[in-house]
Design a protein around this motif. Structure first.
Motif, PDB file in Angstrom:
ATOM      1  N   THR A  25       0.845  -1.198   0.000  1.00 15.12           N
ATOM      2  CA  THR A  25       0.000   0.000   0.000  1.00 15.12           C
ATOM      3  C   THR A  25       0.883   1.252   0.000  1.00 15.12           C
ATOM      4  O   THR A  25       0.643   2.205  -0.758  1.00 15.12           O
ATOM      5  CB  THR A  25      -0.915   0.009   1.233  1.00 15.12           C
ATOM      6  N   TRP A  26       1.900   1.229   0.853  1.00 13.75           N
ATOM      7  CA  TRP A  26       2.865   2.339   0.894  1.00 13.75           C
ATOM      8  C   TRP A  26       3.549   2.505  -0.459  1.00 13.75           C
ATOM      9  O   TRP A  26       3.748   3.627  -0.932  1.00 13.75           O
ATOM     10  CB  TRP A  26       3.900   2.072   1.990  1.00 13.75           C
ATOM     11  N   TRP A  27       3.914   1.399  -1.090  1.00 11.85           N
ATOM     12  CA  TRP A  27       4.612   1.464  -2.375  1.00 11.85           C
ATOM     13  C   TRP A  27       3.762   2.174  -3.420  1.00 11.85           C
ATOM     14  O   TRP A  27       4.252   3.043  -4.145  1.00 11.85           O
ATOM     15  CB  TRP A  27       4.960   0.051  -2.840  1.00 11.85           C
ATOM     16  N   GLN A  28       2.511   1.808  -3.526  1.00 15.14           N
ATOM     17  CA  GLN A  28       1.647   2.428  -4.517  1.00 15.14           C
ATOM     18  C   GLN A  28       1.489   3.923  -4.245  1.00 15.14           C
ATOM     19  O   GLN A  28       1.487   4.741  -5.174  1.00 15.14           O
ATOM     20  CB  GLN A  28       0.273   1.743  -4.522  1.00 15.14           C
ATOM     21  N   GLU A  29       1.383   4.289  -2.970  1.00 10.60           N
ATOM     22  CA  GLU A  29       1.208   5.694  -2.633  1.00 10.60           C
ATOM     23  C   GLU A  29       2.485   6.499  -2.866  1.00 10.60           C
ATOM     24  O   GLU A  29       2.423   7.687  -3.217  1.00 10.60           O
ATOM     25  CB  GLU A  29       0.778   5.815  -1.167  1.00 10.60           C
ATOM     26  N   LEU A  34       9.432   7.657  -5.583  1.00 11.38           N
ATOM     27  CA  LEU A  34      10.517   6.694  -5.784  1.00 11.38           C
ATOM     28  C   LEU A  34      10.972   6.687  -7.238  1.00 11.38           C
ATOM     29  O   LEU A  34      12.180   6.596  -7.524  1.00 11.38           O
ATOM     30  CB  LEU A  34      10.055   5.304  -5.361  1.00 11.38           C
ATOM     31  N   ASP A  35      10.027   6.767  -8.165  1.00 11.85           N
ATOM     32  CA  ASP A  35      10.378   6.827  -9.588  1.00 11.85           C
ATOM     33  C   ASP A  35      11.274   8.034  -9.863  1.00 11.85           C
ATOM     34  O   ASP A  35      12.259   7.943 -10.609  1.00 11.85           O
ATOM     35  CB  ASP A  35       9.122   6.916 -10.447  1.00 11.85           C
ATOM     36  N   ALA A  95       3.341 -11.033  -3.166  1.00 18.60           N
ATOM     37  CA  ALA A  95       2.284 -10.032  -3.034  1.00 18.60           C
ATOM     38  C   ALA A  95       2.551  -8.776  -3.860  1.00 18.60           C
ATOM     39  O   ALA A  95       1.724  -7.863  -3.870  1.00 18.60           O
ATOM     40  CB  ALA A  95       2.131  -9.637  -1.561  1.00 18.60           C
ATOM     41  N   ALA A  96       3.686  -8.741  -4.571  1.00 18.69           N
ATOM     42  CA  ALA A  96       4.064  -7.542  -5.318  1.00 18.69           C
ATOM     43  C   ALA A  96       3.127  -7.301  -6.499  1.00 18.69           C
ATOM     44  O   ALA A  96       2.539  -8.246  -7.042  1.00 18.69           O
ATOM     45  CB  ALA A  96       5.498  -7.675  -5.832  1.00 18.69           C
ATOM     46  N   PRO A  97       3.003  -6.056  -6.922  1.00 15.08           N
ATOM     47  CA  PRO A  97       2.238  -5.780  -8.146  1.00 15.08           C
ATOM     48  C   PRO A  97       2.974  -6.340  -9.363  1.00 15.08           C
ATOM     49  O   PRO A  97       4.159  -6.689  -9.286  1.00 15.08           O
ATOM     50  CB  PRO A  97       2.187  -4.248  -8.184  1.00 15.08           C
ATOM     51  N   ALA A  98       2.279  -6.432 -10.466  1.00 17.71           N
ATOM     52  CA  ALA A  98       2.908  -6.933 -11.692  1.00 17.71           C
ATOM     53  C   ALA A  98       4.060  -6.019 -12.098  1.00 17.71           C
ATOM     54  O   ALA A  98       4.004  -4.793 -11.922  1.00 17.71           O
ATOM     55  CB  ALA A  98       1.870  -6.998 -12.804  1.00 17.71           C
ATOM     56  N   ALA A  99       5.104  -6.624 -12.623  1.00 15.74           N
ATOM     57  CA  ALA A  99       6.238  -5.837 -13.106  1.00 15.74           C
ATOM     58  C   ALA A  99       5.802  -4.968 -14.284  1.00 15.74           C
ATOM     59  O   ALA A  99       4.869  -5.302 -15.017  1.00 15.74           O
ATOM     60  CB  ALA A  99       7.373  -6.765 -13.523  1.00 15.74           C
ATOM     61  N   ASP A 100       6.491  -3.857 -14.452  1.00 16.34           N
ATOM     62  CA  ASP A 100       6.222  -2.979 -15.587  1.00 16.34           C
ATOM     63  C   ASP A 100       7.554  -2.580 -16.214  1.00 16.34           C
ATOM     64  O   ASP A 100       8.584  -3.215 -15.949  1.00 16.34           O
ATOM     65  CB  ASP A 100       5.400  -1.761 -15.167  1.00 16.34           C
ATOM     66  N   LEU A 101       7.564  -1.571 -17.038  1.00 16.33           N
ATOM     67  CA  LEU A 101       8.793  -1.184 -17.725  1.00 16.33           C
ATOM     68  C   LEU A 101       9.846  -0.635 -16.764  1.00 16.33           C
ATOM     69  O   LEU A 101      11.045  -0.710 -17.051  1.00 16.33           O
ATOM     70  CB  LEU A 101       8.488  -0.134 -18.800  1.00 16.33           C
ATOM     71  N   LEU A 102       9.417  -0.106 -15.620  1.00 21.75           N
ATOM     72  CA  LEU A 102      10.371   0.530 -14.711  1.00 21.75           C
ATOM     73  C   LEU A 102      10.796  -0.363 -13.558  1.00 21.75           C
ATOM     74  O   LEU A 102      11.963  -0.372 -13.177  1.00 21.75           O
ATOM     75  CB  LEU A 102       9.766   1.832 -14.158  1.00 21.75           C
TER      76      LEU A 102
END
Length: 350
Positions: A25-29, A34-35, A95-102
Protein backbone atom coordinates in the motif's frame (compact mmCIF):
# COMPACT_ATOMS: atom_id res chain seq x y z
CA UNK A 1 -5.70 -39.63 18.18
CA UNK A 2 -4.05 -36.32 19.09
CA UNK A 3 -3.80 -33.20 16.99
CA UNK A 4 -1.44 -30.36 17.87
CA UNK A 5 -1.07 -26.82 16.56
CA UNK A 6 -0.10 -23.39 17.86
CA UNK A 7 -2.41 -20.42 17.82
CA UNK A 8 0.44 -17.95 18.37
CA UNK A 9 2.06 -19.07 15.11
CA UNK A 10 -1.15 -18.26 13.24
CA UNK A 11 -1.20 -14.83 14.87
CA UNK A 12 2.44 -14.26 13.88
CA UNK A 13 1.68 -15.22 10.27
CA UNK A 14 -1.26 -12.84 10.28
CA UNK A 15 1.01 -10.07 11.50
CA UNK A 16 3.45 -10.75 8.67
CA UNK A 17 0.66 -10.65 6.11
CA UNK A 18 -0.46 -7.29 7.45
CA UNK A 19 3.09 -5.93 7.31
CA UNK A 20 3.49 -7.09 3.70
CA UNK A 21 0.13 -5.62 2.69
CA UNK A 22 1.13 -2.39 4.41
CA UNK A 23 4.36 -2.23 2.42
CA UNK A 24 2.62 -2.59 -0.92
CA UNK A 25 0.00 0.00 0.00
CA UNK A 26 2.86 2.34 0.89
CA UNK A 27 4.61 1.46 -2.37
CA UNK A 28 1.65 2.43 -4.52
CA UNK A 29 1.21 5.69 -2.63
CA UNK A 30 4.92 6.57 -2.72
CA UNK A 31 5.75 5.24 -6.18
CA UNK A 32 5.85 8.63 -7.98
CA UNK A 33 8.45 9.90 -5.52
CA UNK A 34 10.52 6.69 -5.78
CA UNK A 35 10.38 6.83 -9.59
CA UNK A 36 11.72 10.36 -9.46
CA UNK A 37 14.52 9.47 -7.05
CA UNK A 38 15.72 6.48 -9.06
CA UNK A 39 15.61 8.50 -12.29
CA UNK A 40 17.78 11.16 -10.68
CA UNK A 41 20.19 8.61 -9.21
CA UNK A 42 19.43 9.80 -5.68
CA UNK A 43 20.69 6.79 -3.71
CA UNK A 44 20.51 8.65 -0.39
CA UNK A 45 16.90 9.59 -1.08
CA UNK A 46 15.97 5.99 -1.84
CA UNK A 47 17.63 4.92 1.40
CA UNK A 48 15.60 7.46 3.33
CA UNK A 49 12.32 6.21 1.90
CA UNK A 50 12.88 2.47 1.41
CA UNK A 51 14.86 1.53 4.53
CA UNK A 52 12.08 2.19 7.07
CA UNK A 53 9.43 0.68 4.79
CA UNK A 54 11.35 -2.60 4.43
CA UNK A 55 12.25 -2.62 8.14
CA UNK A 56 8.53 -2.42 8.92
CA UNK A 57 8.13 -5.81 7.22
CA UNK A 58 11.08 -7.18 9.22
CA UNK A 59 14.14 -5.31 10.53
CA UNK A 60 16.56 -8.05 9.40
CA UNK A 61 15.52 -8.05 5.74
CA UNK A 62 18.05 -6.54 3.32
CA UNK A 63 17.04 -4.44 0.32
CA UNK A 64 18.76 -3.08 -2.76
CA UNK A 65 17.88 -1.54 -6.09
CA UNK A 66 19.61 -3.39 -8.95
CA UNK A 67 19.35 -3.48 -12.73
CA UNK A 68 16.25 -5.45 -13.74
CA UNK A 69 16.06 -8.44 -16.06
CA UNK A 70 13.12 -7.07 -18.03
CA UNK A 71 12.35 -3.78 -16.27
CA UNK A 72 14.79 -0.91 -15.89
CA UNK A 73 15.17 -1.52 -12.16
CA UNK A 74 14.66 -4.37 -9.70
CA UNK A 75 13.74 -3.93 -6.07
CA UNK A 76 15.28 -6.84 -4.20
CA UNK A 77 14.18 -7.59 -0.64
CA UNK A 78 16.13 -10.58 0.57
CA UNK A 79 16.74 -12.68 3.66
CA UNK A 80 20.46 -12.51 2.76
CA UNK A 81 20.99 -16.19 3.46
CA UNK A 82 18.90 -16.31 6.65
CA UNK A 83 16.77 -19.45 6.21
CA UNK A 84 14.37 -18.29 8.92
CA UNK A 85 13.49 -15.17 6.92
CA UNK A 86 13.48 -16.63 3.39
CA UNK A 87 9.73 -17.48 3.42
CA UNK A 88 8.90 -13.93 4.47
CA UNK A 89 10.92 -12.47 1.60
CA UNK A 90 9.20 -14.77 -0.89
CA UNK A 91 5.76 -13.87 0.46
CA UNK A 92 6.69 -10.21 0.09
CA UNK A 93 7.56 -10.82 -3.57
CA UNK A 94 4.45 -12.93 -4.21
CA UNK A 95 2.28 -10.03 -3.03
CA UNK A 96 4.06 -7.54 -5.32
CA UNK A 97 2.24 -5.78 -8.15
CA UNK A 98 2.91 -6.93 -11.69
CA UNK A 99 6.24 -5.84 -13.11
CA UNK A 100 6.22 -2.98 -15.59
CA UNK A 101 8.79 -1.18 -17.73
CA UNK A 102 10.37 0.53 -14.71
CA UNK A 103 10.16 -1.93 -11.79
CA UNK A 104 10.32 -5.64 -11.11
CA UNK A 105 10.56 -7.36 -7.73
CA UNK A 106 12.67 -10.23 -6.40
CA UNK A 107 12.99 -12.03 -3.01
CA UNK A 108 16.68 -12.80 -3.58
CA UNK A 109 19.66 -11.37 -5.44
CA UNK A 110 19.65 -12.38 -9.08
CA UNK A 111 22.62 -13.45 -11.18
CA UNK A 112 24.08 -10.52 -13.07
CA UNK A 113 24.84 -11.22 -16.77
CA UNK A 114 27.45 -8.44 -16.67
CA UNK A 115 29.16 -9.88 -13.59
CA UNK A 116 32.57 -9.87 -15.25
CA UNK A 117 32.42 -6.09 -15.53
CA UNK A 118 31.40 -5.43 -11.92
CA UNK A 119 33.68 -3.77 -9.41
CA UNK A 120 32.98 -2.21 -6.03
CA UNK A 121 35.03 -0.80 -3.18
CA UNK A 122 35.66 -3.24 -0.35
CA UNK A 123 37.62 -2.11 2.67
CA UNK A 124 39.10 0.77 0.69
CA UNK A 125 40.29 -1.51 -2.15
CA UNK A 126 38.86 -2.17 -5.60
CA UNK A 127 37.11 -5.55 -5.71
CA UNK A 128 36.79 -6.43 -9.40
CA UNK A 129 35.21 -9.75 -10.24
CA UNK A 130 37.48 -10.35 -13.23
CA UNK A 131 40.37 -10.80 -10.78
CA UNK A 132 38.56 -13.32 -8.57
CA UNK A 133 39.92 -16.88 -8.77
CA UNK A 134 38.14 -19.95 -7.46
CA UNK A 135 39.30 -23.36 -6.37
CA UNK A 136 36.36 -25.69 -7.04
CA UNK A 137 35.79 -29.13 -5.58
CA UNK A 138 32.78 -31.37 -6.20
CA UNK A 139 32.53 -34.03 -3.45
CA UNK A 140 31.72 -37.47 -4.80
CA UNK A 141 27.98 -38.16 -5.04
CA UNK A 142 27.14 -34.84 -3.43
CA UNK A 143 24.95 -32.15 -5.04
CA UNK A 144 27.26 -29.26 -4.24
CA UNK A 145 30.38 -27.38 -5.21
CA UNK A 146 32.83 -26.37 -2.47
CA UNK A 147 34.49 -23.03 -3.21
CA UNK A 148 37.82 -21.55 -2.14
CA UNK A 149 37.92 -17.93 -3.29
CA UNK A 150 41.01 -15.78 -3.82
CA UNK A 151 41.34 -12.13 -4.80
CA UNK A 152 44.53 -10.07 -4.71
CA UNK A 153 43.02 -7.69 -2.13
CA UNK A 154 42.05 -10.45 0.31
CA UNK A 155 45.40 -10.36 2.09
CA UNK A 156 44.62 -6.76 3.06
CA UNK A 157 41.15 -7.50 4.44
CA UNK A 158 39.92 -9.03 7.69
CA UNK A 159 38.22 -12.43 7.64
CA UNK A 160 34.64 -11.13 7.87
CA UNK A 161 35.15 -8.66 5.02
CA UNK A 162 36.70 -11.36 2.83
CA UNK A 163 33.68 -13.59 3.40
CA UNK A 164 31.23 -10.76 2.75
CA UNK A 165 32.95 -9.92 -0.55
CA UNK A 166 33.02 -13.61 -1.56
CA UNK A 167 29.32 -14.09 -0.85
CA UNK A 168 28.45 -10.98 -2.84
CA UNK A 169 30.51 -12.22 -5.78
CA UNK A 170 28.83 -15.63 -5.70
CA UNK A 171 25.43 -13.93 -5.71
CA UNK A 172 26.49 -11.91 -8.78
CA UNK A 173 27.62 -15.09 -10.55
CA UNK A 174 24.83 -17.53 -9.67
CA UNK A 175 22.05 -15.64 -7.96
CA UNK A 176 21.42 -15.96 -4.26
CA UNK A 177 19.08 -18.97 -4.45
CA UNK A 178 21.44 -21.04 -6.58
CA UNK A 179 24.25 -20.26 -4.14
CA UNK A 180 22.05 -21.76 -1.41
CA UNK A 181 21.21 -24.72 -3.65
CA UNK A 182 24.56 -25.71 -5.06
CA UNK A 183 27.42 -24.09 -3.16
CA UNK A 184 28.68 -25.98 -0.13
CA UNK A 185 31.71 -24.90 1.89
CA UNK A 186 32.92 -21.37 1.14
CA UNK A 187 36.49 -20.47 2.09
CA UNK A 188 37.97 -17.04 1.31
CA UNK A 189 41.72 -17.50 0.91
CA UNK A 190 44.72 -15.16 1.06
CA UNK A 191 46.62 -17.30 -1.44
CA UNK A 192 45.54 -18.66 -4.79
CA UNK A 193 44.32 -22.28 -4.61
CA UNK A 194 46.00 -24.91 -6.72
CA UNK A 195 44.16 -25.43 -10.03
CA UNK A 196 42.14 -22.25 -9.46
CA UNK A 197 40.00 -21.04 -12.36
CA UNK A 198 38.52 -17.67 -13.21
CA UNK A 199 35.31 -17.02 -11.28
CA UNK A 200 33.36 -16.76 -14.54
CA UNK A 201 33.60 -20.57 -14.90
CA UNK A 202 31.53 -21.22 -11.78
CA UNK A 203 28.06 -21.12 -13.46
CA UNK A 204 29.12 -23.79 -15.97
CA UNK A 205 30.46 -26.06 -13.22
CA UNK A 206 27.28 -25.66 -11.17
CA UNK A 207 25.11 -26.35 -14.22
CA UNK A 208 27.02 -29.58 -14.82
CA UNK A 209 26.52 -30.70 -11.21
CA UNK A 210 22.83 -29.74 -11.30
CA UNK A 211 22.25 -31.80 -14.44
CA UNK A 212 22.90 -34.93 -12.42
CA UNK A 213 20.01 -34.19 -10.06
CA UNK A 214 17.21 -33.39 -12.47
CA UNK A 215 15.09 -36.35 -11.35
CA UNK A 216 13.58 -36.91 -7.91
CA UNK A 217 15.70 -39.23 -5.76
CA UNK A 218 15.39 -40.83 -2.34
CA UNK A 219 18.18 -42.17 -0.16
CA UNK A 220 18.11 -44.75 2.61
CA UNK A 221 19.94 -43.82 5.82
CA UNK A 222 20.70 -45.94 8.87
CA UNK A 223 21.74 -44.81 12.31
CA UNK A 224 20.88 -44.78 15.99
CA UNK A 225 18.75 -42.71 18.29
CA UNK A 226 20.22 -40.91 21.30
CA UNK A 227 19.46 -44.02 23.36
CA UNK A 228 21.23 -46.31 20.89
CA UNK A 229 18.13 -47.81 19.26
CA UNK A 230 18.42 -48.63 15.52
CA UNK A 231 16.91 -46.07 13.17
CA UNK A 232 16.14 -46.25 9.45
CA UNK A 233 15.18 -43.18 7.43
CA UNK A 234 14.20 -42.55 3.82
CA UNK A 235 14.97 -38.98 2.73
CA UNK A 236 14.32 -36.87 -0.36
CA UNK A 237 17.64 -36.04 -2.01
CA UNK A 238 18.61 -33.28 -2.42
CA UNK A 239 16.56 -31.87 0.47
CA UNK A 240 16.87 -28.08 0.66
CA UNK A 241 14.52 -25.43 2.08
CA UNK A 242 15.46 -23.05 -0.74
CA UNK A 243 13.63 -25.33 -3.19
CA UNK A 244 10.39 -24.86 -1.24
CA UNK A 245 10.63 -21.32 0.16
CA UNK A 246 6.95 -20.99 1.14
CA UNK A 247 6.83 -24.34 2.93
CA UNK A 248 7.65 -23.13 6.42
CA UNK A 249 5.04 -25.18 8.27
CA UNK A 250 6.33 -28.48 9.67
CA UNK A 251 3.83 -31.35 9.90
CA UNK A 252 5.10 -34.35 11.87
CA UNK A 253 2.89 -37.43 11.55
CA UNK A 254 3.67 -40.10 14.15
CA UNK A 255 2.29 -43.59 13.56
CA UNK A 256 2.87 -46.34 16.14
CA UNK A 257 3.06 -49.81 14.61
CA UNK A 258 2.31 -53.17 16.20
CA UNK A 259 4.47 -55.59 14.21
CA UNK A 260 8.19 -55.02 14.62
CA UNK A 261 11.41 -56.99 14.49
CA UNK A 262 14.00 -57.32 17.25
CA UNK A 263 15.38 -53.87 16.30
CA UNK A 264 12.02 -52.16 16.66
CA UNK A 265 11.56 -51.71 12.91
CA UNK A 266 8.26 -52.45 11.11
CA UNK A 267 7.58 -55.83 9.51
CA UNK A 268 4.72 -57.84 8.01
CA UNK A 269 1.28 -56.24 8.29
CA UNK A 270 2.59 -53.06 9.88
CA UNK A 271 5.01 -52.48 7.03
CA UNK A 272 2.19 -52.90 4.52
CA UNK A 273 -0.07 -50.55 6.48
CA UNK A 274 2.65 -47.89 6.64
CA UNK A 275 3.27 -48.14 2.90
CA UNK A 276 -0.44 -47.82 2.20
CA UNK A 277 -0.72 -44.77 4.46
CA UNK A 278 2.22 -43.07 2.78
CA UNK A 279 0.84 -43.77 -0.70
CA UNK A 280 -2.46 -42.12 0.25
CA UNK A 281 -0.59 -39.19 1.83
CA UNK A 282 1.57 -38.68 -1.26
CA UNK A 283 -1.52 -38.78 -3.49
CA UNK A 284 -3.07 -35.96 -1.48
CA UNK A 285 0.14 -33.91 -1.37
CA UNK A 286 0.56 -34.19 -5.14
CA UNK A 287 -2.79 -32.44 -5.56
CA UNK A 288 -1.41 -29.52 -3.53
CA UNK A 289 1.43 -29.00 -6.02
CA UNK A 290 4.16 -26.72 -4.66
CA UNK A 291 2.23 -26.14 -1.43
CA UNK A 292 3.62 -29.24 0.29
CA UNK A 293 6.55 -31.64 0.13
CA UNK A 294 7.17 -35.00 1.80
CA UNK A 295 10.69 -34.52 3.13
CA UNK A 296 11.53 -37.73 5.00
CA UNK A 297 10.22 -40.56 7.11
CA UNK A 298 12.00 -42.53 9.77
CA UNK A 299 11.24 -45.67 11.75
CA UNK A 300 12.53 -46.53 15.20
CA UNK A 301 11.34 -48.11 18.44
CA UNK A 302 7.88 -49.00 17.13
CA UNK A 303 7.07 -45.60 15.61
CA UNK A 304 7.24 -44.11 12.16
CA UNK A 305 7.58 -40.32 11.96
CA UNK A 306 6.75 -38.68 8.64
CA UNK A 307 8.07 -35.16 8.04
CA UNK A 308 6.06 -32.93 5.71
CA UNK A 309 6.73 -29.25 5.00
CA UNK A 310 3.89 -27.15 3.70
CA UNK A 311 2.66 -23.67 2.94
CA UNK A 312 0.55 -22.84 6.01
CA UNK A 313 -2.05 -21.19 3.79
CA UNK A 314 -2.71 -24.56 2.15
CA UNK A 315 -4.52 -27.70 3.31
CA UNK A 316 -1.67 -30.14 3.95
CA UNK A 317 -2.23 -30.21 7.73
CA UNK A 318 -5.94 -30.85 7.21
CA UNK A 319 -5.17 -33.81 4.92
CA UNK A 320 -2.75 -35.27 7.46
CA UNK A 321 -5.31 -35.01 10.25
CA UNK A 322 -7.96 -36.63 8.09
CA UNK A 323 -5.72 -39.53 7.10
CA UNK A 324 -4.69 -40.57 10.61
CA UNK A 325 -8.32 -41.13 11.61
CA UNK A 326 -8.22 -44.57 10.01
CA UNK A 327 -4.95 -45.68 11.63
CA UNK A 328 -5.57 -48.80 13.71
CA UNK A 329 -2.19 -49.66 15.28
CA UNK A 330 -2.08 -47.47 18.36
CA UNK A 331 -2.75 -43.76 18.83
CA UNK A 332 -1.42 -41.61 15.95
CA UNK A 333 -0.69 -37.91 16.25
CA UNK A 334 -0.08 -34.89 14.07
CA UNK A 335 2.08 -32.02 15.32
CA UNK A 336 1.92 -28.79 13.32
CA UNK A 337 4.49 -26.08 14.02
CA UNK A 338 6.10 -23.13 12.25
CA UNK A 339 9.60 -24.09 11.15
CA UNK A 340 10.95 -21.70 8.48
CA UNK A 341 14.52 -22.91 9.02
CA UNK A 342 13.53 -26.59 8.68
CA UNK A 343 15.20 -27.30 12.01
CA UNK A 344 13.13 -30.44 12.57
CA UNK A 345 14.65 -31.93 9.42
CA UNK A 346 18.16 -30.57 10.05
CA UNK A 347 19.83 -34.03 10.20
CA UNK A 348 18.53 -34.78 6.71
CA UNK A 349 19.22 -31.51 4.89
CA UNK A 350 21.61 -31.69 1.95
Amino acid sequence: MRLFGRKDEEEEAGGQDEAIAGFWTWWQETRPRLDSLVAEGEAAGLEEWLAPAVAAVHPELVWEVAPGKEAAHALVVTAAGDAELRPLAHRWARAAPAADLLWEFHPSRQANPQAAELAIEVGGYAFALDKLMLGLRVPRNQPRVDVAAYHPIFAELDEDTRMEATLLALDWLLGEDDVARWVGEITPATFQPIDAVAAMHLPAVVADVASGYAEEEWVLLQGQTATGAPLVATVRHPLRPVDHPLCDQHIAITLPYAHRDENGLPVDGSLEALRDFEERLVARLLKLGDDAVLAAHLSTEGHRIIHVYADPTGDAAIHAKELIVGWEEGEPRVDVTADPGWTAAAPFLT
